[in-house]
Design a protein around this motif. Structure first.
Motif, PDB file in Angstrom:
ATOM      1  N   SER A  34       0.832  -1.210   0.000  1.00 16.95           N
ATOM      2  CA  SER A  34       0.000   0.000   0.000  1.00 16.95           C
ATOM      3  C   SER A  34       0.860   1.252   0.000  1.00 16.95           C
ATOM      4  O   SER A  34       0.562   2.228  -0.684  1.00 16.95           O
ATOM      5  N   TYR A  58       0.954   4.085  -2.892  1.00 12.86           N
ATOM      6  CA  TYR A  58       0.637   5.476  -2.598  1.00 12.86           C
ATOM      7  C   TYR A  58       1.537   6.414  -3.403  1.00 12.86           C
ATOM      8  O   TYR A  58       1.106   7.448  -3.891  1.00 12.86           O
ATOM      9  N   TYR A  80     -18.572   2.093   3.378  1.00 12.15           N
ATOM     10  CA  TYR A  80     -17.590   2.284   4.452  1.00 12.15           C
ATOM     11  C   TYR A  80     -18.278   2.322   5.822  1.00 12.15           C
ATOM     12  O   TYR A  80     -17.795   1.710   6.790  1.00 12.15           O
ATOM     13  N   GLU A 121      -9.197  -1.710   2.902  1.00 13.25           N
ATOM     14  CA  GLU A 121      -9.186  -0.990   1.632  1.00 13.25           C
ATOM     15  C   GLU A 121     -10.447  -1.323   0.844  1.00 13.25           C
ATOM     16  O   GLU A 121     -10.882  -2.476   0.809  1.00 13.25           O
ATOM     17  N   GLY A 129      -7.164  12.179  -5.372  1.00  9.61           N
ATOM     18  CA  GLY A 129      -6.616  12.201  -4.025  1.00  9.61           C
ATOM     19  C   GLY A 129      -7.522  12.892  -3.028  1.00  9.61           C
ATOM     20  O   GLY A 129      -7.210  12.938  -1.837  1.00  9.61           O
ATOM     21  N   GLY A 163     -10.618  11.910  -2.308  1.00 11.38           N
ATOM     22  CA  GLY A 163     -11.348  10.896  -1.556  1.00 11.38           C
ATOM     23  C   GLY A 163     -12.816  11.232  -1.449  1.00 11.38           C
ATOM     24  O   GLY A 163     -13.400  11.896  -2.316  1.00 11.38           O
ATOM     25  N   MET A 206     -13.946   9.313   3.759  1.00 13.75           N
ATOM     26  CA  MET A 206     -12.625   8.728   3.462  1.00 13.75           C
ATOM     27  C   MET A 206     -11.787   9.747   2.695  1.00 13.75           C
ATOM     28  O   MET A 206     -11.510   9.586   1.506  1.00 13.75           O
ATOM     29  N   ASN A 265      -8.668  12.197   1.338  1.00 17.61           N
ATOM     30  CA  ASN A 265      -7.265  12.031   0.946  1.00 17.61           C
ATOM     31  C   ASN A 265      -6.955  10.614   0.463  1.00 17.61           C
ATOM     32  O   ASN A 265      -5.948  10.020   0.824  1.00 17.61           O
ATOM     33  N   LYS A 266      -7.837  10.077  -0.371  1.00 18.81           N
ATOM     34  CA  LYS A 266      -7.660   8.721  -0.888  1.00 18.81           C
ATOM     35  C   LYS A 266      -7.819   8.700  -2.405  1.00 18.81           C
ATOM     36  O   LYS A 266      -8.537   9.496  -2.981  1.00 18.81           O
ATOM     37  N   THR A 267      -7.102   7.760  -3.022  1.00 17.98           N
ATOM     38  CA  THR A 267      -7.426   7.368  -4.389  1.00 17.98           C
ATOM     39  C   THR A 267      -8.009   5.957  -4.315  1.00 17.98           C
ATOM     40  O   THR A 267      -7.758   5.222  -3.365  1.00 17.98           O
ATOM     41  N   PHE A 268      -8.772   5.576  -5.302  1.00 20.55           N
ATOM     42  CA  PHE A 268      -9.432   4.279  -5.296  1.00 20.55           C
ATOM     43  C   PHE A 268      -9.038   3.488  -6.535  1.00 20.55           C
ATOM     44  O   PHE A 268      -9.158   3.985  -7.657  1.00 20.55           O
TER      45      PHE A 268
END
Length: 473
Positions: A27, A31, A258, A270, A308, A310, A314, A316-319
């Motif tokens: 992970s 990132y 989530y 994840e 990024g 999110g 959730m 500050n995430k990429t999927f």
């Protein structure tokens, strides 16, 4: 069967800590692999009688697109062979009807030996999904066998020393939720889902595997929520329980999932978008179903999941996201839209442009997506020296390119622990030294052919062993 599972479950526990550590390292590597190439994949369905040969498809994706992840719906051996030496990350699937059989360890072991082992490591198989939307079916024998099948399949992978390379999961539809609005109220259904889901989530955590969901705003929109589904400007929807505002339906669907997971104590897993998309043609009079809408949705989808930003719950995430689908499939049953989700026509011309073709569609320069192979090599080039060889960086190779070599190899899931701090090959702590180790790992694993050490002309083959002190190549 109970005796077999009694033996298997301690094995899963013993390997769980190792798997979680490996998952964390992977992970962290992923990132740093920012850009569309790290997380956008396609679902490669084959319910059609006019599709090009798999070898042409693999070459097209490798040479002409920025896609480096493909999800299949079976273990078609011709397709798996076609993707050998491409570096494209492949997810394969076990059909629902085989799940009860897969719960038997002997069957799982033979299935892995027949369908997976012959293609490793040439084909970069990274995940096996057991069934599709199983918890939304009414077949109790399949539902009750799902987790045992995943456990025995994982044990079979352990037996082949493939469990760190290949993870086991299963995709779900949003029908597993009893509540999704507002998103913070997301909960799983009772009944069969409740009996299985917590055990399933526990397995995913223990093995470092993702939770996979098929969120489709297309199936959730109505006439007055089209803008909300399409990522267009709209007034948004306020979740009064969290005071968070949602401006698109996909975020709401993901956060409802989530919330349901978090409610059971598994908010750390994840989440992967296993399927989503928008058709380019629908039934007569169907609002918002046309080529322009499909282009708009998928282009905005790619931008959104890779931004990024999110989701509200959730951030500050990429999927990791798999668009449905690669091709229009002319033999799929159901309404017209079912046969028109494809990004490409069977002749591999785009149905519309969303920025995934290299050098075209007005997109920026292509990302550093597959650095290994230079000019296409139609057949393997075997070694001719009769002895062992290694792959190292050329003298004077650009360090930025060498760093991308490292990112690429480690991002594929190869063991890069030795070049991380504290690893046996961490010193000398230089890009060149770390690249030498990573490039050679790939070269050795994929058969030591000349093209496996190209790395955009930064690699060189040597007959001198570069090992030193504790660092063994």
């Amino acid at each position: 069967m109970e005796k077999a599972l009694t033996i298997l479950l301690p094995l899963l526990t013993l390997f769980s800590i190792r798997d979680q550590i490996c998952s964390l390292l992977y992970s962290l590597t992923s990132y740093w692999l920012s850009g569309v190439q790290g997380s956008i994949g396609v679902n490669y369905g084959t319910v059609a009688d006019n599709l090009p040969p798999p070898s042409q498809v693999a070459r097209f994706l490798l040479d002409s697109t920025i896609i480096n992840r493909v999800k299949l719906y079976d273990t078609n051996q011709e397709i798996l062979q076609a993707f050998a030496h491409t570096g494209i990350a492949i997810t394969v699937a076990v059909p629902n009807n085989l799940i009860p059989n897969l719960a038997n360890l002997n069957f799982s072991q033979q299935w892995v030996k027949t369908n997976i082992v012959p293609h490793i490591p040439a084909t970069n198989i990274v995940r096996i999904v057991v069934g599709n939307e199983v918890l939304s079916t009414t077949d109790n024998s399949v539902v009750s066998s799902l987790v045992p099948a995943m456990q025995t399949l994982h044990a079979a992978l352990i037996g082949e020393d493939l469990d760190r390379r290949i993870k086991v999961s299963t995709p779900h539809s949003l029908a597993i939720l009893s509540s999704s609005s507002p998103p913070s109220s997301g909960t799983f259904k009772q009944g069969n889902v409740a009996l299985v889901i917590k055990q399933l989530l526990g397995f995913l955590r223990a093995t470092g595997s993702p939770f996979m969901i098929n969120p489709y705003p297309f199936f959730g929109y109505s006439g007055n929520t089209l803008d909300y589904a399409m990522f267009r400007p709209n007034s948004g929807v306020l979740d009064e329980m969290t005071d968070r505002k949602y401006t698109n339906m996909l975020d709401a669907q993901l956060d409802a999932t989530y919330s349901a997971m978090k409610q059971l104590g598994f908010g750390d897993l994840e989440i992967i978008i296993a399927e989503t998309g928008w058709p380019s043609k629908g039934d007569p009079g169907q609002t918002g179903v046309d080529t322009e809408s499909a282009q708009e949705f998928n282009a905005k989808l790619i931008k959104h999941v890779m931004s990024g930003i999110g989701t509200p719950l959730m951030p500050n995430k990429t999927f990791e996201t798999y668009i449905f689908a690669l091709f229009n499939e002319n033999q799929k049953p159901g309404p017209i839209s079912e046969r028109n989700f494809g990004l490409f026509q069977p002749n591999m011309t785009p149905v519309y442009k969303v920025g995934i073709l290299r050098h075209t569609e007005g997109s920026a320069s292509p990302s550093y997506r597959n650095p290994v192979r230079g000019k296409p090599v139609r057949s393997p080039v075997p070694r001719t020296d009769g002895g062992k060889t290694w792959c190292i960086p050329k003298t004077g190779a650009n360090e930025d390119v060498l760093q991308m070599n490292i990112d690429y190899v480690c991002g594929l899931g190869f063991d890069c622990q030795p070049i991380r701090e504290g690893g046996r090959c961490f010193y000398p702590n230089s890009v060149r030294a770390h690249a030498a180790y990573a490039m050679n790992v790939y070269y050795q694993a994929t058969g030591r052919h000349e093209y496996d050490c190209d790395f955009r002309q930064t690699g060189a083959i040597t007959s001198s062993n570069p090992s030193y002190r504790r660092c063994k190549y």
